[in-house]
Design a protein around this motif. Sequence first.
Motif, PDB file in Angstrom:
ATOM      1  N   GLN A 379      -0.964  14.272  -0.377  1.00  0.00           N
ATOM      2  CA  GLN A 379      -0.841  13.372   0.775  1.00  0.00           C
ATOM      3  C   GLN A 379      -0.861  11.901   0.362  1.00  0.00           C
ATOM      4  O   GLN A 379      -0.478  11.030   1.143  1.00  0.00           O
ATOM      5  CB  GLN A 379      -1.979  13.648   1.757  1.00  0.00           C
ATOM      6  CG  GLN A 379      -1.968  15.060   2.313  1.00  0.00           C
ATOM      7  CD  GLN A 379      -3.097  15.294   3.294  1.00  0.00           C
ATOM      8  OE1 GLN A 379      -3.237  14.584   4.292  1.00  0.00           O
ATOM      9  NE2 GLN A 379      -3.925  16.290   3.013  1.00  0.00           N
ATOM     10  N   LEU A 380      -1.317  11.634  -0.866  1.00  0.00           N
ATOM     11  CA  LEU A 380      -1.345  10.253  -1.356  1.00  0.00           C
ATOM     12  C   LEU A 380       0.032   9.744  -1.763  1.00  0.00           C
ATOM     13  O   LEU A 380       0.276   8.530  -1.755  1.00  0.00           O
ATOM     14  CB  LEU A 380      -2.266  10.145  -2.579  1.00  0.00           C
ATOM     15  CG  LEU A 380      -3.755   9.918  -2.363  1.00  0.00           C
ATOM     16  CD1 LEU A 380      -4.468   9.913  -3.712  1.00  0.00           C
ATOM     17  CD2 LEU A 380      -4.009   8.612  -1.626  1.00  0.00           C
ATOM     18  N   ILE A 381       0.919  10.662  -2.135  1.00  0.00           N
ATOM     19  CA  ILE A 381       2.215  10.251  -2.677  1.00  0.00           C
ATOM     20  C   ILE A 381       2.974   9.417  -1.641  1.00  0.00           C
ATOM     21  O   ILE A 381       3.160   9.821  -0.493  1.00  0.00           O
ATOM     22  CB  ILE A 381       3.050  11.473  -3.098  1.00  0.00           C
ATOM     23  CG1 ILE A 381       2.247  12.368  -4.051  1.00  0.00           C
ATOM     24  CG2 ILE A 381       4.351  11.020  -3.746  1.00  0.00           C
ATOM     25  CD1 ILE A 381       1.719  11.681  -5.271  1.00  0.00           C
ATOM     26  N   GLY A 382       3.432   8.243  -2.080  1.00  0.00           N
ATOM     27  CA  GLY A 382       4.198   7.370  -1.203  1.00  0.00           C
ATOM     28  C   GLY A 382       3.366   6.424  -0.369  1.00  0.00           C
ATOM     29  O   GLY A 382       3.926   5.665   0.431  1.00  0.00           O
ATOM     30  N   LEU A 383       2.042   6.409  -0.563  1.00  0.00           N
ATOM     31  CA  LEU A 383       1.183   5.514   0.206  1.00  0.00           C
ATOM     32  C   LEU A 383       0.888   4.225  -0.570  1.00  0.00           C
ATOM     33  O   LEU A 383       0.663   4.258  -1.787  1.00  0.00           O
ATOM     34  CB  LEU A 383      -0.137   6.198   0.557  1.00  0.00           C
ATOM     35  CG  LEU A 383      -0.093   7.402   1.491  1.00  0.00           C
ATOM     36  CD1 LEU A 383      -1.508   7.858   1.803  1.00  0.00           C
ATOM     37  CD2 LEU A 383       0.666   7.089   2.769  1.00  0.00           C
ATOM     38  N   ASP A 384       0.873   3.119   0.139  1.00  0.00           N
ATOM     39  CA  ASP A 384       0.423   1.840  -0.417  1.00  0.00           C
ATOM     40  C   ASP A 384      -1.103   1.826  -0.318  1.00  0.00           C
ATOM     41  O   ASP A 384      -1.665   1.932   0.777  1.00  0.00           O
ATOM     42  CB  ASP A 384       1.025   0.684   0.384  1.00  0.00           C
ATOM     43  CG  ASP A 384       0.746  -0.673  -0.237  1.00  0.00           C
ATOM     44  OD1 ASP A 384      -0.381  -0.885  -0.723  1.00  0.00           O
ATOM     45  OD2 ASP A 384       1.641  -1.541  -0.206  1.00  0.00           O
ATOM     46  N   VAL A 385      -1.777   1.705  -1.472  1.00  0.00           N
ATOM     47  CA  VAL A 385      -3.239   1.809  -1.502  1.00  0.00           C
ATOM     48  C   VAL A 385      -3.878   0.499  -1.957  1.00  0.00           C
ATOM     49  O   VAL A 385      -4.967   0.504  -2.535  1.00  0.00           O
ATOM     50  CB  VAL A 385      -3.690   2.979  -2.408  1.00  0.00           C
ATOM     51  CG1 VAL A 385      -3.275   4.304  -1.809  1.00  0.00           C
ATOM     52  CG2 VAL A 385      -3.126   2.819  -3.825  1.00  0.00           C
TER      53      VAL A 385
END
Length: 409
Positions: A379-385
């Motif tokens: 679910q983290l893939i593609g998120l700006d963190v």
Amino acid sequence: MSAHHDVLVVGAGPAGTQVAVGLVTAGITGSIAVLGSEPGLPYERPPLSKAYLVGEVPEDTLPLRSAAYWLKSPIELHSSTTVEWLDPALHAIRTTDGREFTYGSLVWAAGCRPRVLPVPGADLSGVLGLRTLDDARWLRGKLGPDSQVVVIGGGYIGLEVAASATKLGASVTVLEAQDRVLARVAGAELSTFVTDRHRAAGVRIELNATVTEIVGDGKRCTGVRLANGETLPADVVVVGIGVVPNVEPVAAAGADAPNGLLVDVHGRTTLPDVLAAGDCALTGTDGLRLESIPNAAAHAKAVIATLTGEPRPGAEVPWFWSNQYDLRLKTAGVLAGYDATVVRGDPATGRFAVVYLAGNVVVAVDTVNSPKDFTQAKQLIGLDVRGMIEALTDPTVDLKEVVRQGVAV
């Protein structure tokens, strides 16, 4: 005289089998046939370098579907059948034994074959690229306390074989041409960790190693010669330097096939009524040819939807896995274009993750013995963190919180 099928599937691996079985499950009324190049029933491949190789998984558990299923199924299964020619205008194929089949739709899922090491002696007995059940059967019979094994290639398949052979008591050397193992698929942090684990198990790993010849007695291999002049004794040489997609007949018929069959999001190639799935397919959206069971399943779902007229399934995050010794390695995403890494946890504990970032965006996550992190990693893939790096590095912080605060890009 040719046999006609509404859907003809070439390739009896996971992708091809899932397409055929999925079409039956979806209630398709047309005729379906699967052509597999190997003898016997379609089977699972991941255990070949791991659990099957060390005898933990019996051979009768490998088939994807039982013999009884194929006997009762409306699907025609043709084993030991290899396609050599395709005419897209006639919607026809011919096999190496002279049979011809015509089709309404053709699904090419013929997989890949091991790349051959381009040095003298590569054709000696005792040298193999592990890809098929026959390969694994032979190799399993050769591994033991008296075996001297040289593995050429420090990718996942080579390292899995090294771990399995070591578990069986063999003396193992891994030769990697680059300056670290897993250089194509993982960052330096994971490469170092895996190298240390193999060396601790007794595996000799040589980096920046160039093989110049497989030496032998004229029939069987006896060793591997390196550019530095050293000859390593070997009665078994496993070559794991990549694969070549089995697409020649389709490419010769005019399909766009730069490194695999180019397909769109629906699984369609550039030839009419010809689709592709699995390791031999190259996705047009990102130019990637991914070799994994989850990717084969995703391709199969797209092809089934296209052939049944159902809505295309949503895109799935690619993921991969490897088991070596007590290590359970899982990766979500694809390592392409990353410019920074963040280590989550302490590798010394044997349980950690590596997060790959392009700017502030997560592009991939490696996890080691950390199933909880892996579940959230997809679910983290593609998120700006941005602003959450400290949370990423702290294994006491649940990744759900990072997922919640991350911004999709």
